[in-house]
Design an enzyme around this catalytic site. Sequence first.
Site, mmCIF file in Angstrom:
data_model
loop_
_atom_site.group_PDB
_atom_site.id
_atom_site.type_symbol
_atom_site.label_atom_id
_atom_site.label_comp_id
_atom_site.label_asym_id
_atom_site.label_seq_id
_atom_site.Cartn_x
_atom_site.Cartn_y
_atom_site.Cartn_z
ATOM 1 N N TYR A 25 54.865 64.452 63.055
ATOM 2 C CA TYR A 25 55.934 63.651 62.453
ATOM 3 C C TYR A 25 55.430 62.240 62.145
ATOM 4 O O TYR A 25 55.715 61.686 61.079
ATOM 5 C CB TYR A 25 57.129 63.586 63.399
ATOM 6 C CG TYR A 25 58.225 62.662 62.915
ATOM 7 C CD1 TYR A 25 59.060 63.018 61.869
ATOM 8 C CD2 TYR A 25 58.401 61.408 63.501
ATOM 9 C CE1 TYR A 25 60.051 62.163 61.411
ATOM 10 C CE2 TYR A 25 59.383 60.542 63.054
ATOM 11 C CZ TYR A 25 60.203 60.930 62.011
ATOM 12 O OH TYR A 25 61.173 60.063 61.560
ATOM 13 N N ALA A 78 58.338 48.844 59.900
ATOM 14 C CA ALA A 78 59.478 49.605 60.421
ATOM 15 C C ALA A 78 59.148 51.090 60.393
ATOM 16 O O ALA A 78 58.812 51.643 59.357
ATOM 17 C CB ALA A 78 60.715 49.322 59.566
ATOM 18 N N THR A 79 59.230 51.733 61.551
ATOM 19 C CA THR A 79 59.055 53.181 61.656
ATOM 20 C C THR A 79 60.127 53.732 62.581
ATOM 21 O O THR A 79 60.529 53.071 63.543
ATOM 22 C CB THR A 79 57.662 53.544 62.202
ATOM 23 O OG1 THR A 79 57.427 52.829 63.424
ATOM 24 C CG2 THR A 79 56.572 53.204 61.208
ATOM 25 N N HIS A 257 55.543 54.498 51.132
ATOM 26 C CA HIS A 257 56.161 55.116 52.314
ATOM 27 C C HIS A 257 55.123 55.885 53.138
ATOM 28 O O HIS A 257 55.420 56.911 53.746
ATOM 29 C CB HIS A 257 57.291 56.064 51.893
ATOM 30 C CG HIS A 257 58.497 55.994 52.780
ATOM 31 N ND1 HIS A 257 59.642 55.312 52.453
ATOM 32 C CD2 HIS A 257 58.732 56.510 54.004
ATOM 33 C CE1 HIS A 257 60.532 55.424 53.414
ATOM 34 N NE2 HIS A 257 59.999 56.147 54.382
ATOM 35 N N GLY A 290 48.030 52.416 54.833
ATOM 36 C CA GLY A 290 46.631 52.795 54.994
ATOM 37 C C GLY A 290 45.745 51.824 55.733
ATOM 38 O O GLY A 290 44.544 52.055 55.855
ATOM 39 N N VAL A 291 46.295 50.730 56.252
ATOM 40 C CA VAL A 291 45.471 49.740 56.947
ATOM 41 C C VAL A 291 45.031 50.293 58.301
ATOM 42 O O VAL A 291 45.865 50.615 59.151
ATOM 43 C CB VAL A 291 46.223 48.411 57.131
ATOM 44 C CG1 VAL A 291 45.448 47.471 58.041
ATOM 45 C CG2 VAL A 291 46.477 47.757 55.780
#
Length: 367
Positions: A25, A78-79, A257, A290-291
């Site tokens: 997830y 934010a996740t 995203h 992608g960092v």
Amino acid sequence: MPKISSIKDLQEAAKEKLSKGTYEYYTYGAQDMLTTSENCAAFDRIQIRPRVLRDVSKMDTRVKLFGRTLDSPIFVAATALQRLAHADGEVGAARAARRRNVVYSLSTFSTSSIEEVAKESRNANLWFQVSFFKDKNLTLSLIERAERAGFAAIIVTVDMPYSGRRLPDIRNPLTVPPHLSFSNFEPVSQSKHTDQEEDEWIGHHVVNGVEANLSWDSVTWLKRHTRLPLLTKGILTPEDARLAVAAGVDGIIVSNHGGRQLDSVSATIESLADVVDAVQGKIPVLFDGGVRRGTDVFKAMALGATAVFVGRPNLYGLAYNGEAGVNLALDILNEEFTLAMALSGCPSLKDINRTYVQHALAPLSRL
């Protein structure tokens, strides 16, 4: 396990600690995950052009945004569902961001409430991420709660009228344990009389409640209903960047995203420069996607980002060791970034510009 020395190490440690469903997830993207992979791989096609014999005896990574001075341009994205990774969850991650004096952004779909995060992190530099819900009063109530709790900015996600097709979610849907919930929805649903009715109410708004009938007028409407700076997250094209400026937003976050929505779109680092050029310095442009290295941060800053967000590294840090793990993730990235600045001949953020990067003839390869 050997000493953790990189975000890749943290990811491997997190994979050992998380359930298969939770790891997928957090980590997987939409469909074939082309964009998720490309977000990282595209950085490897950009080379740094260092300058030498510059005075880098004193390094300054501070950045000013919306009237606040922050110690680093590396922010926490934010996740959702951070307590799936560790009991410290959003509160622990916000505390880690506070220690670093950087922005922590809280997801609407968090497992810790707006008020809890604000209280337990002692009002760190908090931004709140919100979606457009079909129930406009729900959207406004969430923003009003963030304002009352002392949050400093609102991020509205604009690339999610529907959820992307994520294959692990289809094959083995993630189940939220009974001791966790989407905490920001609970106060709104207190009028329900049974646990089942409350679960149904929350489930409806989380799964089916996001509005698809949206336009730039929706952003203008939201801007009128908050006194806080409003940033749009999910911009990838110069056309939309210009429309965002026209709509009166205070900032843009270039983001796809994390590759979790539409697969086969461009990597965010490939989209950044065009968006920066379109904005023409009128509002800050931030970056997400992608960092994994401090050199990635340097490349994004060179291409015009005011600051960058990291999402999965925060989750991997939480899974590894809670708040202390997020501290470690931020320390690694900041140490790598400061070193990249110094070895490139840039003692401060204002010294970084496009002359310090070039596209490689052949991609570099990470070991």
